[in-house]
Each structure stands twice: as C-alpha cells, then as structure tokens.
Design an enzyme around this catalytic site. Structure first.
Site, short mmCIF file in Angstrom:
data_model
loop_
_atom_site.label_atom_id
_atom_site.label_comp_id
_atom_site.label_asym_id
_atom_site.label_seq_id
_atom_site.Cartn_x
_atom_site.Cartn_y
_atom_site.Cartn_z
N GLY A 1 0.80 -1.22 0.00
CA GLY A 1 0.00 0.00 0.00
C GLY A 1 0.83 1.26 0.00
N CYS A 2 0.42 2.23 0.81
CA CYS A 2 1.06 3.54 0.84
C CYS A 2 2.51 3.48 1.32
CB CYS A 2 0.26 4.49 1.72
SG CYS A 2 -1.40 4.84 1.09
N ALA A 3 2.88 2.43 2.04
CA ALA A 3 4.26 2.30 2.53
C ALA A 3 5.19 1.75 1.46
CB ALA A 3 4.30 1.40 3.76
N GLY A 4 4.65 1.29 0.34
CA GLY A 4 5.44 0.56 -0.64
C GLY A 4 6.61 1.31 -1.24
N LEU B 1 3.51 5.32 5.74
CA LEU B 1 2.72 4.41 6.55
C LEU B 1 1.89 3.51 5.64
CD1 LEU B 1 1.45 7.09 9.09
CD2 LEU B 1 3.18 5.34 9.56
#
Length: 362
Positions: free
Chosen positions: A143-146, A347
């Site tokens: 997700g956004c942490a990728g 995150l």
C-alpha cells in the site's frame, strides 16, 4: 551506501478536479440531503484540488467486473511504468548523461492496485533493452508504505553490491479499483483521497561507474527502519471480493500517527543519534491532510519542512506507494545543500511504518 541519483514520474492523462469528482460521486450514489451533509464534506476538507486517472470520467459511471478492471490495470501499468522509467533514466535535471537500460542490475516493482503473473516487471523487459540476467524483486500489498519500503530494499541490495544499481518502480492505478455500488464510508473517503500515479527512482552504489552521471547534490541513504504494529491488520488495506479490491481505510489512522508513528520516529532518531533539529526536510507520504497534520503535531516542527508533501497532496491526491517519490523528486529539484538531512516516511497496511535517513551529498 546507496545514492538516489534520479527520480522519474509519469502523469496519467485524465485530470479531474475535486469539485468535479464530488459532483460525480453525488450523482452515482444518489444520496439524500441528509447523507450529503454527513458524507460529502470529506471532499472539501481533503485539501486536494486535482487528481489524475488512467481512465476517463465516463468510466466511473458504469459497473465493471474484476476481470475488466484488472485488464485495464495491466495494460496501463506497463505503459505508464515505462514512461516513469524513461523519465528517470534520461532525466537531464538530475543526470549529466542518460543511464543505459543495460546498466540496471535490479528492478524492484511495487504495486498494490492490480495483480499480474508474471509480475509487471517481466513485461517491462519486453519494452526496453534491460539485460536478461537483471534481478527482479516484485513487492505487492504494501500500500502507501510501498515506495519507502522499495527504497529500503534497494538500499539493502546496493549496500551489499556497491558496484551495482537498482531501479525502484512504483505503479498505482487506484482509480480502477472504484466500486460504483459500494456505499460504505471507507469507499467514500478513498474516493475523496486517491488518484493514480507512477514513479521511479534510481539507486546507485558507491563503487558504480554510473555514480559519475549524477549532476548535482543528491540524497544518500544512510539508514532505514521498519516497524509493524501487532493486531492492526484491519486499519488499512483491501478486502478482496468477487467485485475486486474494496478499500479498508480506518478513521483511527491519524491517532496511530500520534502514538505508533511517534514512537517509531523517536526510536529511529535515537538509533541514528541525530537530534530532531538537525533534520532539514520531512519527505513524508501524504496519506491525507489529517495524517500530515498529526505528523506536524508529533514533530512540533515547521510546516515548511513538510511543504512538498502538502503540495503533492494538493495537486495529485494520495497515489499510494508512488506518492512519496513524487515528494522526494520535489525535494531533489530544490537541491538541498551538501550535509543537509531529510527523513523519508510512509505508513501502510499492517499497520506499518517505514523510515529512511537521507543526507545530501555532492
């Protein structure tokens, strides 16, 4: 050590402003006046002006099967990833001369908005003359942490192979996961925040001959840190259904920034023995306006140090993993002075946090 020598991006062709999307959602979901007053203010409070998508406005007005959505993802992921890679390897703002595709030793492909087997990075080898012995590391579901995790894994690999290079490619087509019939609040919040974005970063080892191609002061990755919270898998991610990927987006995320992320960044600063005052830039993934405001509250620092995160959110929305590289590109174009430091942060599902310490080196 690993030097981030260039960043490339690709902007999907269909731009929609926030008011336009808000009106479309109101039309598609047929809300009552009471529901409009309760749900739609999230579009006004998001502080997003424009987002870009791989599909046009009329696409959202119809129902689509999971198969159709994923086919659109695969086709456009190849197209836009190649554009971002070309922009990265041939970017004359960052490079004195183009980096040949044959010089790439590792491709890290990061995505969470569609699936493919073989993974998209295999298709990219058919589009450009990468070597057949290139290493591949596809990362899915972060997700956004990728984007931050992709950089961390690239840093680990280049640190172990200082004569080599790694290319991180983040491709997120969040728009094609849209569910016309999903009236849950999490879907509305996701529709108010997410857009499509594709970005690429080139990491070069300290003994690589391609390090001389950097044009200016660039960030060197000094250290990275990962942290995951137990029993938090319901905070964000996907429900995988017969209709496709349905967003999970908890209202508790800003409060987790004020507890879990606060603890992580405090431990990280202690570990790397750097004072908060020594950080010149926060290259933070802008998960949403409330997330950025919670980070500010934790840091007790100047908004200026997060300015590019606010700007990217305003002009592109949340593009999941790709977003943090858009923010990093803006900081690199600003050309921080040699010795200045930044913390790159994102995150993601899990609930997870990724941090990297960057130092600008001439």
């Amino acid at each position: 050590m690993a030097y981030i020598c260039s960043i490339g991006t690709s902007i999907p062709e269909y731009n929609m402003n926030q008011e336009e999307i808000k009106e479309l959602v109101q039309k598609l979901f047929g809300y009552t006046n009471r529901e409009i007053k309760r749900l739609l203010p999230v579009f006004d409070h998001a502080q997003i002006e424009n987002r870009q998508f791989a599909v046009d406005k009329t696409w959202f007005e119809k129902e689509h099967s999971f198969e159709e959505k994923n086919s659109i993802y695969q086709e456009n992921a190849i197209k836009y990833s190649i554009e971002a890679i070309d922009d990265c390897l041939q970017n004359d703002h960052f490079l004195t001369s183009p980096i040949p595709y044959e010089a790439v030793d590792l491709i890290i492909y990061v995505s969470s908005s569609g699936i493919a087997a073989p993974t998209i990075d295999a298709f990219l080898l058919n589009e450009r003359p990468f070597r057949q012995d290139v290493n591949r590391m596809p990362l899915w579901g972060l997700g956004c942490a990728g984007g931050a995790i992709g950089l961390s894994r690239g840093y680990d690999w280049v640190k172990a192979h200082p004569e080599k290079t790694a290319l991180v490619v983040c491709c997120e087509l969040c728009g094609v996961t849209f569910h016309k019939g999903d009236h849950r609040k999490s879907n509305i919040v996701g529709t108010a925040l997410f857009g499509d974005g594709i970005s690429s970063a080139l990491l070069v080892g300290e003994d690589s001959p391609y390090l001389r191609c950097k044009k200016q002061s660039v960030p060197k990755v000094i250290s990275s840190s990962s942290r995951i919270k137990r029993d938090s898998t319901s905070v964000m991610g996907w429900d995988i259904t017969n209709n496709g990927l349905e967003v999970i987006f908890s209202k508790s995320i800003p409060s987790l920034v004020e507890s879990f992320w606060k603890e992580h960044i405090s431990l990280f600063l202690k570990q790397i023995q750097i004072q908060k005052e020594d950080i010149n830039a926060y290259i933070a993934h802008p998960g949403g306006i409330k997330v950025l405001q919670a980070m500010e509250a934790v840091l007790h620092d100047k908004t200026e140090k997060l300015r590019h995160s606010y700007s990217v959110l305003k002009n592109h929305g949340n593009m999941s993993s790709a977003t943090v590289l858009y923010v990093l590109k803006a900081w690199m174009q600003e050309e921080l002075k040699t010795g200045e430091k930044g913390i790159l942060s994102a995150l993601g599902p899990g609930f997870s946090s990724e941090l990297l310490l960057l130092e600008w080196i001439n």
